[in-house]
Scaffold this motif. Structure first.
Motif: not given
Length: 115
Positions: A2-20
């Motif tokens: 079984v493998q789980l591959v994550e993506s989508g992290g990073g740096s963002v300013q307050v109030g911003g958005s990210l999608r993992l």
């Protein structure tokens, strides 16, 4: 295997958005639940959000109304949409899946929110 591959992290300013995203492969049993956890420096790992095979969801109080967990069963992928991010959301986010017998973990992805 079984493998789980994550993506989508990073740096963002307050109030911003990210999608993992977390893509799962190699499972031989049906996935019962998929979840996101996070661990900030010096703190214990905490459950952020979980979604069951039936689509039921549950969230930590600290992220309710800001984060949304979803899954694409055809792609065996779970997502975490994170909006209105705060500095206290800074952590390593880990994907977790449960097949009714075992838990499997991703490698983790760093999310940093700066003011």
């Amino acid at each position: 295997q079984v493998q789980l591959v994550e993506s989508g992290g990073g740096s963002v300013q307050v109030g911003g958005s990210l999608r993992l995203s977390c893509a799962v492969s190699g499972t031989k049993s049906s996935i019962v639940a998929m979840a996101w956890y996070r661990q900030a420096p010096g703190k214990q790992r905490e459950l952020v959000a979980v979604i069951t095979s039936g689509g039921s969801t549950n969230y930590a109080d600290s992220v309710k109304g800001r984060f949304t967990i979803s899954r694409d069963n055809a792609k065996n992928t779970v997502y975490l949409q994170m909006d209105s991010l705060k500095p206290e959301d800074t952590a390593v986010y880990e994907c977790n899946v449960h097949d009714g017998r075992y838990n499997y973990w991703g490698q983790g992805t760093q999310v940093t929110v700066s003011s």
